[in-house]
Structures are given as structure tokens and as C-alpha cells.
Design an enzyme around this catalytic site. Structure first.
Site, PDB file in Angstrom:
ATOM      1  N   HIS A   1      26.169  52.538  22.848  1.00  0.00           N
ATOM      2  CA  HIS A   1      26.457  51.164  23.273  1.00  0.00           C
ATOM      3  C   HIS A   1      27.576  51.230  24.314  1.00  0.00           C
ATOM      4  O   HIS A   1      28.738  51.441  23.963  1.00  0.00           O
ATOM      5  CB  HIS A   1      26.888  50.354  22.045  1.00  0.00           C
ATOM      6  CG  HIS A   1      27.282  48.936  22.320  1.00  0.00           C
ATOM      7  ND1 HIS A   1      26.512  47.862  21.925  1.00  0.00           N
ATOM      8  CD2 HIS A   1      28.368  48.398  22.923  1.00  0.00           C
ATOM      9  CE1 HIS A   1      27.115  46.729  22.266  1.00  0.00           C
ATOM     10  NE2 HIS A   1      28.247  47.041  22.882  1.00  0.00           N
TER      11      HIS A   1
ATOM     12  N   CYS B   1      34.617  42.130  26.013  1.00  0.00           N
ATOM     13  CA  CYS B   1      35.501  42.335  24.874  1.00  0.00           C
ATOM     14  C   CYS B   1      36.849  41.714  25.200  1.00  0.00           C
ATOM     15  O   CYS B   1      37.359  41.893  26.311  1.00  0.00           O
ATOM     16  CB  CYS B   1      35.661  43.829  24.586  1.00  0.00           C
ATOM     17  SG  CYS B   1      36.854  44.206  23.277  1.00  0.00           S
TER      18      CYS B   1
ATOM     19  N   ARG C   1      23.248  38.188  21.190  1.00  0.00           N
ATOM     20  CA  ARG C   1      24.371  38.164  20.238  1.00  0.00           C
ATOM     21  C   ARG C   1      25.667  38.522  20.948  1.00  0.00           C
ATOM     22  O   ARG C   1      26.546  37.704  21.140  1.00  0.00           O
ATOM     23  CB  ARG C   1      24.107  39.127  19.071  1.00  0.00           C
ATOM     24  CG  ARG C   1      25.058  38.912  17.876  1.00  0.00           C
ATOM     25  CD  ARG C   1      26.424  39.546  18.033  1.00  0.00           C
ATOM     26  NE  ARG C   1      26.377  40.998  18.125  1.00  0.00           N
ATOM     27  CZ  ARG C   1      27.451  41.758  18.344  1.00  0.00           C
ATOM     28  NH1 ARG C   1      28.648  41.191  18.524  1.00  0.00           N
ATOM     29  NH2 ARG C   1      27.337  43.082  18.431  1.00  0.00           N
ATOM     30  N   ASP C   2      25.776  39.763  21.404  1.00  0.00           N
ATOM     31  CA  ASP C   2      27.011  40.255  22.007  1.00  0.00           C
ATOM     32  C   ASP C   2      27.349  39.496  23.282  1.00  0.00           C
ATOM     33  O   ASP C   2      28.527  39.285  23.597  1.00  0.00           O
ATOM     34  CB  ASP C   2      26.847  41.754  22.316  1.00  0.00           C
ATOM     35  CG  ASP C   2      28.168  42.494  22.350  1.00  0.00           C
ATOM     36  OD1 ASP C   2      29.215  41.843  22.293  1.00  0.00           O
ATOM     37  OD2 ASP C   2      28.148  43.733  22.432  1.00  0.00           O
TER      38      ASP C   2
ATOM     39  N   ASN D   1      28.565  44.242  28.969  1.00  0.00           N
ATOM     40  CA  ASN D   1      27.784  45.402  28.553  1.00  0.00           C
ATOM     41  C   ASN D   1      26.972  45.937  29.736  1.00  0.00           C
ATOM     42  O   ASN D   1      26.757  45.235  30.721  1.00  0.00           O
ATOM     43  CB  ASN D   1      26.808  45.003  27.435  1.00  0.00           C
ATOM     44  CG  ASN D   1      27.502  44.435  26.229  1.00  0.00           C
ATOM     45  OD1 ASN D   1      28.181  43.424  26.306  1.00  0.00           O
ATOM     46  ND2 ASN D   1      27.331  45.065  25.097  1.00  0.00           N
TER      47      ASN D   1
ATOM     48  N   HIS E   1      29.711  49.774  27.814  1.00  0.00           N
ATOM     49  CA  HIS E   1      30.104  48.670  28.678  1.00  0.00           C
ATOM     50  C   HIS E   1      30.320  49.227  30.079  1.00  0.00           C
ATOM     51  O   HIS E   1      30.599  50.416  30.248  1.00  0.00           O
ATOM     52  CB  HIS E   1      31.381  48.000  28.161  1.00  0.00           C
ATOM     53  CG  HIS E   1      31.158  47.162  26.944  1.00  0.00           C
ATOM     54  ND1 HIS E   1      31.588  45.859  26.849  1.00  0.00           N
ATOM     55  CD2 HIS E   1      30.553  47.435  25.762  1.00  0.00           C
ATOM     56  CE1 HIS E   1      31.252  45.368  25.662  1.00  0.00           C
ATOM     57  NE2 HIS E   1      30.629  46.310  24.984  1.00  0.00           N
TER      58      HIS E   1
END
Length: 334
Positions: free
Chosen positions: A221, A254, A28-29, A263, A223
């Protein structure tokens, strides 16, 4: 394991079989940040490979407008066609009630809801004030009641905002309290959206959260924007965290951290923690194989150092002329 003696005060440096849950967000990300559309069948195959690799949770896709994120326009089909492994939680991001309904109909185990800890990032990213976002999340949470689908809330910029700077710890905790008490969230994810977190900050916020909500699932979470991803993971483990989002291949990113890496990389984190004696439940060989498929699918190289260099004890053959070198060395010694 290295076989080296372990100091009595080893702390975080010796896992001693402690379970750490790695939760995959790359499908997803990661994929949502790619310009190339990965075919649906390949997405399904990637999720199945990640399931086989033993990830605790997989954020499969996002139920958003195809115009907003065309890379995930096949969300329903992917979530319906994956092979579900026992014990794996299959999650999906849902920004609104319609997205939640689509995800529930497609058999998501969990909905991931997102807003930001800072007003500036929330407006820039979601086009809403924080209170407006919370109201939208409350509607989604209400839509899940009685369905058996769990709710997790991800709080972006919990460790700093690229437009405002530091976000007060009290602000972060106040939002977490509302997620737990008002939304009934099973879990909360504290997100280092643009890679601003550092280990002492991570330890302090993790400790504060765990002290106030010991029964709530806490996920971190991170990065790797500024190269502190693994250090932040270890700081969080030392403070009591045991759940981490990560992205295979290290893909993701991002738009508010231009030029940054993605990430934290799932196989890099799993590799390090396994060497330190933690139980991640991950089959590294299968995970690395899954990540190795990515360059051909997304059309470019990936950050993963494990895919490039191999695991620590993936040994290489000696040079072809090795025996001749040895013989010459013996002759010189004589």
C-alpha cells in the site's frame, strides 16, 4: 504493447502477461479524507463502476464512529446496496468488534484491521499502545471465526514513521508473524502511510516477507507523497509481490503528511503496468470514467494525470490549418 524488442534480461520491465491484482481503496481511504459528504447513491454507483472496471478487490467503506469519520456514516447502506460482481472481494475496515459485527451483517467478504508499526504513530492515530491495538485486533479476528469472512491486517508505517524515522525491518516482521500465527490473517498489507518508502527498501522488505510466508497474501500500500509510488510498485513486483492497493483519481492521504498527495493512483498504475505487458484485469476506459466523476462529487480537482492527459495513445486531432501548413511546407521544399 509497444512492439519494441525486449532484452533478454528485461526482468520487471517486461510483464509477459503476469497477473497483478489491483485493489481499490479510494471509496474508503480516499473518501474518508474528504470534507464533502458524497451522497450514498453516488458512493454505490462508484463502487459498481469500479466493479465493472475489473478491480480485484474494493475496500468499500469503514465501520467506524460517524462522529470520527462522518464521510462514511452510511457504511451499512452502501455495502448492502452495491451490485456484487463475481470474483471481486468487497472489503471493509473494522476497528473493533462492534464495527466487525456491523460489517459482517452488511455482507463484507473481508475485514481490514489496522495498526501501526511504530508506537508513536499508533498512539497519535489510534490512541492506543501497539499491544493494546493488537489485543483489539485479536478480538475482531475471534469474532469472525465461523462466519466465512476473511481477515486482512494492514500495518501502517511499515516503511518509516514521520515521528520516529526508520522502523526496523525486524519489528515489521515480528508484527507480521503475530498476524499470521496468532490472528490467522489470510493477508497482510505493508503500508507506506506517509510516503517514506523507497525502491531498495521496498525490495528488501518484500523479499523478506515472501521468503517467510510464501502462502500468505501480501499487499503493498503505497502513497505518492514524494513521487516514488510507481517506482516502489515496480520494486515490489521485482521482489515477488503481485497485490497492490491504489486509489482511483489518486485521492486520499494522511494527516501526518501535510501537503502530500494521496495514495498511488489506480488508473496511473494500471496504465503503466498494461503498457509493460502485465495483466491487471482492469478496463482502463471504465476506470478512467469512474475517476472522472470524482471532481464533481468531492468539489475539487484530483491528482490523476491519466484523467487530465488521457492514456498514452489517446490521440488528438491535427490543427484546423494542418493541410495548409503541409502545403506551404511542400512548396518551400520545391
Amino acid at each position: 504493447m509497444t512492439g519494441h524488442p525486449v532484452p533478454a534480461n528485461a526482468g520487471v520491465w517486461q510483464g509477459a502477461g503476469r497477473r497483478i491484482h489491483l485493489q481499490e481503496v479510494g471509496t474508503r481511504d480516499g473518501l474518508q479524507a474528504e470534507s464533502a459528504f458524497v451522497p450514498t447513491a453516488d458512493k454505490v454507483a462508484l463502487v459498481d463502476a469500479l466493479s465493472d472496471a475489473g478491480l480485484a478487490k474494493i475496500e468499500v467503506t469503514a465501520f467506524v464512529s460517524p462522529k470520527a469519520i462522518p464521510a462514511l456514516r452510511d457504511a451499512e447502506q452502501v455495502l448492502r446496496e452495491i451490485r456484487r460482481a463475481p470474483g471481486v472481494v468487497y472489503s471493509a475496515l473494522a476497528p473493533n468488534v462492534r464495527g466487525a459485527e456491523r460489517a459482517i451483517e452488511s455482507r463484507a467478504d473481508e475485514l481490514n484491521l489496522v495498526m501501526s508499526a511504530s508506537e508513536s504513530h499508533n498512539l497519535a492515530n489510534l490512541r492506543m499502545l501497539r499491544e493494546q491495538s493488537f489485543s483489539a485486533l485479536a478480538e475482531v479476528a475471534a469474532a469472525t471465526r465461523g462466519t466465512g469472512v476473511a481477515v486482512n491486517v494492514s500495518l501502517s508505517c511499515a516503511f518509516g514513521c514521520p515521528m520516529e524515522g526508520d522502523v526496523p525491518v525486524q519489528t515489521v516482521l515480528q508484527w507480521c508473524e503475530r498476524y499470521v500465527q496468532e490472528l490467522g490473517a489470510r493477508g497482510v498489507t505493508l503500508c507506506d502511510t506517509t510516503g517514506m518508502a523507497y525502491p531498495t527498501q521496498v525490495a528488501a522488505l518484500t523479499t523478506a516477507f515472501r521468503a517467510r510466508w510464501p502462502g500468505t497474501e501480501l499487499t503493498l500500500h503505497f502513497h505518492n507523497t514524494r513521487g516514488m509510488g510507481l517506482a516502489n510498485v515496480l520494486a515490489a513486483i521485482d521482489a515477488g509481490a503481485d497485490r497492490f492497493d491504489a486509489s482511483f483519481g489518486g485521492i486520499g492521504g494522511c494527516p501526518y503528511a501535510p501537503g502530500a498527495s494521496g495514495n498511488v493512483c489506480t488508473e496511473e498504475i494500471a496504465h503503466a503496468l498494461t503498457l509493460m505487458g502485465y495483466d491487471t484485469g482492469v478496463d482502463l476506459v471504465r476506470l478512467v470514467a469512474a475517476a472522472g466523476r470524482l471532481p464533481a462529487l468531492i468539489g475539487h480537482d484530483i491528482p490523476s494525470q491519466i484523467v487530465k492527459a488521457g492514456r498514452r495513445l489517446d490521440l488528438h486531432p491535427r490543427p484546423v490549418e494542418f493541410e495548409a501548413i503541409r502545403q506551404r511546407a511542400i512548396e518551400r521544399r520545391a
